[in-house]
Design a protein around this motif. Structure first.
Motif, PDB file in Angstrom:
ATOM      1  N   PRO A 352      20.500  14.139  13.573  1.00  0.00           N
ATOM      2  CA  PRO A 352      19.627  13.920  12.421  1.00  0.00           C
ATOM      3  C   PRO A 352      18.764  15.168  12.148  1.00  0.00           C
ATOM      4  N   VAL A 353      18.318  15.308  10.915  1.00  0.00           N
ATOM      5  CA  VAL A 353      17.445  16.429  10.519  1.00  0.00           C
ATOM      6  C   VAL A 353      16.075  15.854  10.182  1.00  0.00           C
ATOM      7  N   LYS A 354      15.061  16.414  10.772  1.00  0.00           N
ATOM      8  CA  LYS A 354      13.696  15.916  10.587  1.00  0.00           C
ATOM      9  C   LYS A 354      13.209  16.174   9.159  1.00  0.00           C
ATOM     10  N   HIS A 355      12.484  15.188   8.626  1.00  0.00           N
ATOM     11  CA  HIS A 355      11.875  15.331   7.298  1.00  0.00           C
ATOM     12  C   HIS A 355      10.449  15.844   7.486  1.00  0.00           C
ATOM     13  N   ILE A 356      10.182  17.050   6.953  1.00  0.00           N
ATOM     14  CA  ILE A 356       8.874  17.677   7.159  1.00  0.00           C
ATOM     15  C   ILE A 356       8.143  17.789   5.826  1.00  0.00           C
ATOM     16  N   VAL A 357       6.920  17.271   5.797  1.00  0.00           N
ATOM     17  CA  VAL A 357       6.070  17.317   4.602  1.00  0.00           C
ATOM     18  C   VAL A 357       4.801  18.096   4.943  1.00  0.00           C
ATOM     19  N   VAL A 358       4.437  19.026   4.049  1.00  0.00           N
ATOM     20  CA  VAL A 358       3.195  19.777   4.200  1.00  0.00           C
ATOM     21  C   VAL A 358       2.123  19.071   3.371  1.00  0.00           C
ATOM     22  N   LYS A 359       0.982  18.800   3.998  1.00  0.00           N
ATOM     23  CA  LYS A 359      -0.099  18.055   3.354  1.00  0.00           C
ATOM     24  C   LYS A 359      -1.348  18.911   3.305  1.00  0.00           C
ATOM     25  N   GLY A 360      -1.929  19.029   2.099  1.00  0.00           N
ATOM     26  CA  GLY A 360      -3.131  19.827   1.937  1.00  0.00           C
ATOM     27  C   GLY A 360      -4.361  19.139   2.474  1.00  0.00           C
ATOM     28  N   THR A 361      -5.273  19.919   3.029  1.00  0.00           N
ATOM     29  CA  THR A 361      -6.530  19.370   3.554  1.00  0.00           C
ATOM     30  C   THR A 361      -7.765  20.002   2.902  1.00  0.00           C
ATOM     31  N   LYS A 362      -7.536  20.972   2.008  1.00  0.00           N
ATOM     32  CA  LYS A 362      -8.660  21.676   1.401  1.00  0.00           C
ATOM     33  C   LYS A 362      -9.363  20.776   0.389  1.00  0.00           C
ATOM     34  N   VAL A 363     -10.682  20.643   0.547  1.00  0.00           N
ATOM     35  CA  VAL A 363     -11.458  19.759  -0.327  1.00  0.00           C
ATOM     36  C   VAL A 363     -12.485  20.575  -1.107  1.00  0.00           C
ATOM     37  N   ILE A 364     -12.526  20.359  -2.437  1.00  0.00           N
ATOM     38  CA  ILE A 364     -13.601  20.922  -3.258  1.00  0.00           C
ATOM     39  C   ILE A 364     -14.138  19.776  -4.098  1.00  0.00           C
ATOM     40  N   PRO A 365     -15.450  19.728  -4.349  1.00  0.00           N
ATOM     41  CA  PRO A 365     -16.071  18.589  -5.027  1.00  0.00           C
ATOM     42  C   PRO A 365     -15.478  18.275  -6.386  1.00  0.00           C
ATOM     43  N   SER A 366     -15.010  19.307  -7.082  1.00  0.00           N
ATOM     44  CA  SER A 366     -14.543  19.068  -8.450  1.00  0.00           C
ATOM     45  C   SER A 366     -13.075  18.657  -8.514  1.00  0.00           C
ATOM     46  N   ARG A 367     -12.436  18.607  -7.421  1.00  0.00           N
ATOM     47  CA  ARG A 367     -10.998  18.299  -7.419  1.00  0.00           C
ATOM     48  C   ARG A 367     -10.750  16.988  -6.693  1.00  0.00           C
ATOM     49  N   GLY A 368      -9.974  16.116  -7.314  1.00  0.00           N
ATOM     50  CA  GLY A 368      -9.668  14.818  -6.720  1.00  0.00           C
ATOM     51  C   GLY A 368      -8.719  14.912  -5.532  1.00  0.00           C
ATOM     52  N   GLU A 369      -8.765  13.877  -4.701  1.00  0.00           N
ATOM     53  CA  GLU A 369      -7.904  13.830  -3.518  1.00  0.00           C
ATOM     54  C   GLU A 369      -6.540  13.211  -3.812  1.00  0.00           C
ATOM     55  N   GLY A 370      -6.398  12.637  -5.004  1.00  0.00           N
ATOM     56  CA  GLY A 370      -5.120  12.025  -5.372  1.00  0.00           C
ATOM     57  C   GLY A 370      -5.031  10.553  -5.028  1.00  0.00           C
ATOM     58  N   SER A 371      -6.067  10.006  -4.393  1.00  0.00           N
ATOM     59  CA  SER A 371      -6.129   8.564  -4.134  1.00  0.00           C
ATOM     60  C   SER A 371      -7.395   8.042  -4.797  1.00  0.00           C
ATOM     61  N   PHE A 372      -7.356   6.799  -5.282  1.00  0.00           N
ATOM     62  CA  PHE A 372      -8.445   6.267  -6.095  1.00  0.00           C
ATOM     63  C   PHE A 372      -9.035   5.006  -5.465  1.00  0.00           C
ATOM     64  N   ILE A 373     -10.360   4.874  -5.618  1.00  0.00           N
ATOM     65  CA  ILE A 373     -11.026   3.677  -5.127  1.00  0.00           C
ATOM     66  C   ILE A 373     -11.266   2.714  -6.288  1.00  0.00           C
ATOM     67  N   TRP A 374     -11.574   1.471  -5.951  1.00  0.00           N
ATOM     68  CA  TRP A 374     -11.928   0.460  -6.957  1.00  0.00           C
ATOM     69  C   TRP A 374     -13.238   0.899  -7.623  1.00  0.00           C
ATOM     70  N   PRO A 375     -13.254   1.026  -8.961  1.00  0.00           N
ATOM     71  CA  PRO A 375     -14.408   1.656  -9.646  1.00  0.00           C
ATOM     72  C   PRO A 375     -15.607   0.731  -9.837  1.00  0.00           C
ATOM     73  N   THR A 376     -15.549  -0.516  -9.384  1.00  0.00           N
ATOM     74  CA  THR A 376     -16.689  -1.429  -9.518  1.00  0.00           C
ATOM     75  C   THR A 376     -17.019  -2.013  -8.144  1.00  0.00           C
ATOM     76  N   VAL A 377     -18.144  -2.734  -8.095  1.00  0.00           N
ATOM     77  CA  VAL A 377     -18.530  -3.396  -6.852  1.00  0.00           C
ATOM     78  C   VAL A 377     -17.961  -4.814  -6.891  1.00  0.00           C
ATOM     79  N   GLY A 378     -16.738  -4.963  -6.395  1.00  0.00           N
ATOM     80  CA  GLY A 378     -16.063  -6.261  -6.463  1.00  0.00           C
ATOM     81  C   GLY A 378     -15.505  -6.527  -7.838  1.00  0.00           C
ATOM     82  N   GLY A 379     -15.409  -7.794  -8.186  1.00  0.00           N
ATOM     83  CA  GLY A 379     -14.842  -8.178  -9.474  1.00  0.00           C
ATOM     84  C   GLY A 379     -13.351  -8.453  -9.386  1.00  0.00           C
ATOM     85  N   TYR A 380     -12.796  -8.881 -10.499  1.00  0.00           N
ATOM     86  CA  TYR A 380     -11.374  -9.200 -10.537  1.00  0.00           C
ATOM     87  C   TYR A 380     -10.775  -8.695 -11.836  1.00  0.00           C
ATOM     88  N   VAL A 381      -9.449  -8.553 -11.871  1.00  0.00           N
ATOM     89  CA  VAL A 381      -8.756  -8.067 -13.077  1.00  0.00           C
ATOM     90  C   VAL A 381      -8.605  -9.227 -14.054  1.00  0.00           C
TER      91      VAL A 381
END
Length: 491
Positions: A352-381
């Motif tokens: 087998p051949v290993k699957h290798i993914v490079v993941k960035g760790t550099k964080v700057i305040p103006s740039r998103g991480e690509g994952s999103f949180i729930w934008p309200t405090v609770g609630g439902y759709v």
């Protein structure tokens, strides 16, 4: 005459005591000699009296009593044997005890006995037993059958519950063969190597009461389940499966397994009978087999962190590829359930051949991480992305939160913040990684254009401005300008 009688009584007692001692030490012939000596004594001292023969009755050397007629006892024994034999024609029956008679001549007038009472006492002591074959497990007999042929048939029937007659014969042929080298298996072929019992079973001839002898079918059931009787429980008002199981030291799954057709969703009926018998088999059937197959070797995944890449960005350094191997497995199956499985031989056909993914760790305040949180405090759709009222609803509506704070779903820069027609108070955030989010119908705005916001920071308060049916947040998400369903991205 009185002196002669007294002397005889002493002689008779003396002779009987000698007889009892001799019976414990010697064979019956000694008693005959004693009886003859006694007869000579009697003849010498009381030859004018009439003598009669009595019988001292013993069951397994235990004295029971004395009779003047042994035919009563013999007749009862013969009748008992005949009656038992008529009910058990296929069994060889015999008495469980030995009945012995010792004769002696005595003066008829000086000896009294009750033949009927003694016969009844004898019959209490003896029972009819049959020759049977006991199946011995862990040194204890667990079942009795008529003969060794039936005992062997039981063992065979247990095995045939999990393999066919043809498969069992093939196994016996393999075990009997001098050639230990078997032909190689073909792809996806299985071969049974042995069918065995989880414990050693021996067969021993014993004498047992006929009523304890089982049929072949009942003996198989007993070995399989540990009992021939099933305990039943009648459902009462308020009963639930969990409660019934707990009351009988069962798990719910065990209770369901004991009652075919019963599921966790079944509606119990008052008066319904459930089997709550805990199965404790005396023995299990184990099938040992081998299996050959060509199979995939899944590739491994590896993530390599890169501090020069932005957090949320990834790239594939090396595509993974499955390998291949030829594998022979040794499998043990107990009562139909796999208990062990191991590879005994393998040949790697392709690594087998290993699957290798490079993941960035550099964080700057103006740039998103690509994952999103729930934008309200609770609630439902309250409304989803899709067509609504004849037109496209481009976001999700979130209502009834714990409080009305609106939060930035990810790091980014505020593009716009103000009132815009049907949106009411609206905020647009560019996350500088291809994503943009929109927040609408706010009652108030806490940020301004050009401001850098961090994930989870407060940007406004939920409201009902613009074209709104009530207090809620309208939330949209875009990736490279294309509308997305926010529920696929929020974590």
């Amino acid at each position: 005459m009185q002196d002669s009688t007294n002397k005889f009584t002493k002689i008779r007692k003396h002779t009987f005591n000698k007889f009892k001692t001799a019976f414990k030490k010697t064979a019956l012939t000694v008693f005959a000699v004693g009886a003859i000596s006694f007869a000579a004594d009697v003849s010498a001292h009381a030859n004018t009296e009439k003598l009669t023969t009595v019988y001292y009755v013993y069951v397994d050397k235990q004295y029971i009593g004395t009779v003047t007629d042994r035919t009563t006892i013999d007749g009862l024994i013969d009748t008992k044997l005949k009656e038992a034999q008529s009910s058990n024609e296929n069994l060889k029956l015999s008495l469980n005890s030995e009945v012995t008679y010792v004769p002696e001549q005595v003066f008829h007038a000086s000896f009294e006995t009750n033949n009927t009472e003694i016969a009844e006492e004898v019959m209490k002591e003896i029972k009819v037993h049959a020759d049977a074959s006991a199946l011995i497990i862990d040194g204890n007999p667990v079942a009795y059958v008529q003969n060794s042929e039936e005992a062997n048939e039981i063992i065979k029937k247990l095995k045939l519950k999990y393999v066919s007659e043809e498969e069992l014969n093939a196994v016996e042929a393999i075990k009997a063969s001098d050639n230990s080298t078997l032909p190689p298996l073909k792809e996806n072929e299985t071969r049974i190597l042995d069918v065995e019992l989880s414990k050693e079973v021996s067969i021993k001839t014993e004498k047992i009461e006929p009523a304890k002898i089982l049929s072949v079918e009942d003996a198989v059931k007993l070995l399989e389940k540990g009992s021939l009787e099933e305990v039943k429980y009648k459902v009462k008002e308020g009963d639930v499966l969990g409660g019934i199981a707990h009351a009988h030291n069962l798990k719910v799954k065990q209770l369901l397994d004991l009652n075919a057709g019963l599921t966790e969703d079944s509606l119990l009926q008052i008066g319904q009978e459930l089997n709550v018998t805990i199965l404790k088999p005396f023995i299990h059937v184990i099938i040992n087999k081998e299996y050959f197959t060509n199979e995939v070797i899944p590739f491994e995944k590896e993530v390599v962190e890169n501090a020069n890449m932005f957090k949320g960005d990834t790239k594939v350094k090396q595509e993974g590829k499955d390998g291949k191997r030829a594998a022979t497995y040794r499998i043990s199956v107990q009562n139909g359930q796999v208990i062990t499985k191991e590879i005994v031989k393998e040949e790697i056909l392709e690594q087998p051949v290993k699957h290798i993914v490079v993941k960035g760790t550099k964080v700057i305040p103006s740039r998103g991480e690509g994952s999103f949180i729930w934008p309200t405090v609770g609630g439902y759709v309250s409304s989803h992305v899709g067509y609504r009222w004849g037109r496209m609803h481009k976001g999700i509506d979130i209502a009834r939160p714990s409080n009305r704070t609106i939060k930035a779903a990810d790091n980014g820069v505020v593009v716009s913040a103000g009132y815009q027609g049907s949106f009411g108070n609206k905020i647009v955030i560019d996350h500088k990684n291809g994503y943009r989010t929109i927040y609408a119908h706010l009652s108030s705005i806490s940020v301004s254009p050009g401001q850098v916001v961090s994930k989870g920071s407060k940007i406004g308060v939920m409201g009902s401005t613009g074209n709104s049916t009530g207090v809620h947040l309208h939330f949209e998400l875009y990736k490279n300008g294309a509308l997305q369903n926010p529920l696929n991205y929020i974590r």
